[in-house]
Design a protein around this motif. Structure first.
Motif, PDB file in Angstrom:
ATOM      1  N   ASP A  31      -7.579  11.163   9.706  1.00  0.00           N
ATOM      2  CA  ASP A  31      -6.758  10.444  10.681  1.00  0.00           C
ATOM      3  C   ASP A  31      -5.272  10.604  10.399  1.00  0.00           C
ATOM      4  N   LEU A  32      -4.894  10.630   9.135  1.00  0.00           N
ATOM      5  CA  LEU A  32      -3.486  10.862   8.790  1.00  0.00           C
ATOM      6  C   LEU A  32      -3.040  12.244   9.271  1.00  0.00           C
ATOM      7  N   THR A  33      -3.902  13.229   9.088  1.00  0.00           N
ATOM      8  CA  THR A  33      -3.577  14.587   9.526  1.00  0.00           C
ATOM      9  C   THR A  33      -3.526  14.673  11.051  1.00  0.00           C
ATOM     10  N   ALA A  34      -4.462  13.993  11.718  1.00  0.00           N
ATOM     11  CA  ALA A  34      -4.440  13.964  13.184  1.00  0.00           C
ATOM     12  C   ALA A  34      -3.122  13.361  13.683  1.00  0.00           C
ATOM     13  N   GLY A  35      -2.639  12.351  12.978  1.00  0.00           N
ATOM     14  CA  GLY A  35      -1.360  11.751  13.354  1.00  0.00           C
ATOM     15  C   GLY A  35      -0.208  12.726  13.259  1.00  0.00           C
ATOM     16  N   VAL A  36      -0.183  13.526  12.193  1.00  0.00           N
ATOM     17  CA  VAL A  36       0.879  14.528  12.042  1.00  0.00           C
ATOM     18  C   VAL A  36       0.781  15.567  13.160  1.00  0.00           C
ATOM     19  N   GLU A  37      -0.450  15.964  13.492  1.00  0.00           N
ATOM     20  CA  GLU A  37      -0.643  16.951  14.561  1.00  0.00           C
ATOM     21  C   GLU A  37      -0.152  16.419  15.908  1.00  0.00           C
ATOM     22  N   VAL A  38      -0.466  15.169  16.187  1.00  0.00           N
ATOM     23  CA  VAL A  38      -0.035  14.559  17.451  1.00  0.00           C
ATOM     24  C   VAL A  38       1.475  14.374  17.473  1.00  0.00           C
ATOM     25  N   LEU A  39       2.047  13.962  16.348  1.00  0.00           N
ATOM     26  CA  LEU A  39       3.507  13.826  16.287  1.00  0.00           C
ATOM     27  C   LEU A  39       4.168  15.180  16.507  1.00  0.00           C
ATOM     28  N   ALA A  40       3.645  16.224  15.876  1.00  0.00           N
ATOM     29  CA  ALA A  40       4.206  17.565  16.067  1.00  0.00           C
ATOM     30  C   ALA A  40       4.127  17.985  17.533  1.00  0.00           C
ATOM     31  N   ALA A  41       2.993  17.714  18.182  1.00  0.00           N
ATOM     32  CA  ALA A  41       2.840  18.059  19.603  1.00  0.00           C
ATOM     33  C   ALA A  41       3.831  17.291  20.462  1.00  0.00           C
ATOM     34  N   SER A  42       4.085  16.039  20.113  1.00  0.00           N
ATOM     35  CA  SER A  42       5.045  15.214  20.861  1.00  0.00           C
ATOM     36  C   SER A  42       6.464  15.738  20.685  1.00  0.00           C
ATOM     37  N   LEU A  43       6.814  16.056  19.457  1.00  0.00           N
ATOM     38  CA  LEU A  43       8.158  16.574  19.186  1.00  0.00           C
ATOM     39  C   LEU A  43       8.352  17.949  19.831  1.00  0.00           C
TER      40      LEU A  43
ATOM     41  N   GLY B 254       0.816  -1.200   0.000  1.00  0.00           N
ATOM     42  CA  GLY B 254       0.000   0.000   0.000  1.00  0.00           C
ATOM     43  C   GLY B 254       0.854   1.255   0.000  1.00  0.00           C
ATOM     44  N   THR B 255       0.188   2.390   0.193  1.00  0.00           N
ATOM     45  CA  THR B 255       0.865   3.683   0.070  1.00  0.00           C
ATOM     46  C   THR B 255       1.188   4.320   1.419  1.00  0.00           C
ATOM     47  N   LEU B 256       1.022   3.579   2.517  1.00  0.00           N
ATOM     48  CA  LEU B 256       1.192   4.192   3.833  1.00  0.00           C
ATOM     49  C   LEU B 256       2.244   3.499   4.697  1.00  0.00           C
ATOM     50  N   ASP B 257       2.363   2.188   4.606  1.00  0.00           N
ATOM     51  CA  ASP B 257       3.274   1.446   5.468  1.00  0.00           C
ATOM     52  C   ASP B 257       4.700   1.957   5.276  1.00  0.00           C
ATOM     53  N   GLY B 258       5.267   2.488   6.333  1.00  0.00           N
ATOM     54  CA  GLY B 258       6.627   3.022   6.259  1.00  0.00           C
ATOM     55  C   GLY B 258       6.647   4.470   5.849  1.00  0.00           C
ATOM     56  N   GLN B 259       6.252   4.743   4.611  1.00  0.00           N
ATOM     57  CA  GLN B 259       6.445   6.104   4.101  1.00  0.00           C
ATOM     58  C   GLN B 259       5.568   7.128   4.826  1.00  0.00           C
ATOM     59  N   TYR B 260       4.429   6.711   5.392  1.00  0.00           N
ATOM     60  CA  TYR B 260       3.636   7.677   6.160  1.00  0.00           C
ATOM     61  C   TYR B 260       4.446   8.228   7.324  1.00  0.00           C
TER      62      TYR B 260
ATOM     63  N   VAL C 204      10.776   8.886  18.023  1.00  0.00           N
ATOM     64  CA  VAL C 204       9.327   8.681  17.968  1.00  0.00           C
ATOM     65  C   VAL C 204       8.963   8.298  16.541  1.00  0.00           C
ATOM     66  N   GLU C 205       8.404   7.112  16.388  1.00  0.00           N
ATOM     67  CA  GLU C 205       7.977   6.624  15.074  1.00  0.00           C
ATOM     68  C   GLU C 205       6.458   6.597  15.021  1.00  0.00           C
ATOM     69  N   ILE C 206       5.893   7.141  13.951  1.00  0.00           N
ATOM     70  CA  ILE C 206       4.452   7.052  13.746  1.00  0.00           C
ATOM     71  C   ILE C 206       4.189   6.128  12.569  1.00  0.00           C
ATOM     72  N   HIS C 207       3.118   5.327  12.670  1.00  0.00           N
ATOM     73  CA  HIS C 207       2.866   4.269  11.694  1.00  0.00           C
ATOM     74  C   HIS C 207       1.367   4.009  11.638  1.00  0.00           C
TER      75      HIS C 207
END
Length: 409
Positions: A390-402, A87-93, A185-188
């Motif tokens: 959900d992909l965007t929410a993940g980026v937002e949460v990762l940014a908050a964590s970083l 798929g288009t998300l595993d790893g590269q997301y 921190v890895e997001i997947h």
């Protein structure tokens, strides 16, 4: 550009590299499409103003120096390779999310106190050559030249020759492992259905399950299906069926987070009118507690041996994978969880049943993971998908964590 549009645009653009005409994506280690993908990511990191570099084997880095503690680095990213027809998300997301999270932080808050760095790891999947985690194992100094110098892909292309063709080579064994990494921190994508079924947006991963994998060969006697009475048979499929049911039933008794799977079954001679005299089968067992994993597999082995004896069968066993559970760092997990709470996203703390680069990095550097939902739990498949929300929410949460890790004292 609105973050949601940025996420969609970068994933779409990156997914064109290695786009498989038969469906999905195929981007394997040291192929031309793999190199093109790393170059694409490098260009995006440079546009953000990050300093880019490659290590010896092709892991890509994009760095923003910290203003006060530049020698302390907060790292985020994942792998750039794919499975065949994936798929288009595993790893590269995880790579895209790290790049966009750091871009957002830089534009919003400027230079961090600690250095922020993106990593796009060369390989995790093991889809081209018989080796896995080549990127992360090199990053932490675990990779062994002897494991890959004689291997080739299915077309006979040498691992070493392909690595060198793309301009990379073995890591200098004298080179010290980095000592500046204070958190990774890895997001997947989840690659499972828990978050979707529970209507959650984020998973905070506190451990990666251990895995034990076996191959069994169960032998009885092949015989005529019409002339061999039921009571006289040494039917290997019947024996296997009882083993499979008994072990799975025991797994159900013990409950989550234990999982056990009989994923490959090959009876012989595998024809309609012959009592099967042999069955090759696999067993995959996973648990977040190493002692409980060992206890269950020991019990499963006893069940299989006892049923084999009861039915006058012989059984050969090969335990060919024994990966220990890997806990994430409690402090980093707590920091990430606090950041998730601040964003107001719906989340749960959970374990990962699948392996990730984080399991290689965690024993060396403080590590945590984040998950976003997978639609229908599908992964390693062209149908792999997650909503853009959900992909965007993940980026937002990762940014908050970083932000918590890199911008605060």
């Amino acid at each position: 550009m609105e973050l949601k549009k940025e996420v969609a645009a970068m994933i779409d653009a990156l997914s064109q590299i290695g786009n498989d005409p038969t469906g999905g994506m195929t981007r394997l280690l040291y192929t031309d499409s793999w190199k093109e993908a790393q170059s694409f990511v490098e260009k995006q990191l440079k546009k953000t103003g990050l300093t880019t570099s490659y290590d010896a084997v092709g892991n890509l880095f994009g760095r923003m120096e910290g203003s006060q503690y530049p020698e302390e680095t907060i790292l985020s990213g994942s792998h750039i390779d794919t499975v065949v027809n994936g798929g288009t998300l595993d790893g590269q997301y995880g790579v895209v999310a790290a790049a966009l999270a750091i871009k957002y932080l830089k534009e919003t808050y400027g230079q961090p106190l600690r250095s922020l760095e993106v990593i796009s790891m060369a390989e995790e999947e093991g889809s081209r050559f018989p080796t896995v985690f080549w990127g992360s194992k090199n990053f932490v100094g675990e990779a062994k030249k002897a494991d890959v110098e004689a291997i080739a892909d299915f077309e006979g292309n040498s691992f070493v020759a392909e690595m060198q063709r793309q301009g990379f080579d073995f890591r200098d064994p004298q080179e010290p492992v980095r000592s500046d990494i204070k958190a990774f921190v890895e997001i997947h994508i989840e690659q499972g259905s828990v978050l979707e079924k529970e209507n959650l947006q984020i998973g905070v991963v506190n451990s990666i399950a251990g895995q034990k994998r076996y191959t069994f060969v169960l032998k009885g006697q092949a015989n005529h299906a019409g002339t061999t009475p039921m009571g006289y048979r040494q039917d290997a499929v019947y024996g296997f069926a009882k083993m499979c049911a008994a072990v799975i039933d025991r797994g159900l008794d013990l409950g989550d987070p234990l999982v056990v799977t009989f994923g490959k079954v090959e009876p012989k001679p595998n024809t309609v009118n012959v009592v099967p005299g042999e069955v090759l089968f696999t067993m995959d067992c996973r648990h977040t507690d190493g002692q409980l994993l060992d206890a269950f597999t020991a019990e499963a082995e006893q069940i299989i041996q006892a049923i084999a004896k009861e039915h006058d069968l012989t059984v050969e066993m090969d335990l060919w994978m024994d990966e220990r559970p890997v806990p994430m760092d409690d402090t980093i997990v707590a920091t990430v969880e606090q950041a998730v709470k601040q964003t107001g996203k719906r989340y749960k703390v959970m374990h990962s049943g699948a392996g990730h680069d984080s399991q290689i990095i965690a024993p060396h550097f403080p590590t945590a993971m984040l998950f976003v939902p997978s639609i229908d739990g599908i992964s390693h498949n062209p149908a792999e998908a997650t909503t853009i929300e959900d992909l965007t929410a993940g980026v937002e949460v990762l940014a908050a964590s970083l932000y918590e890790l890199a911008y605060k004292e």
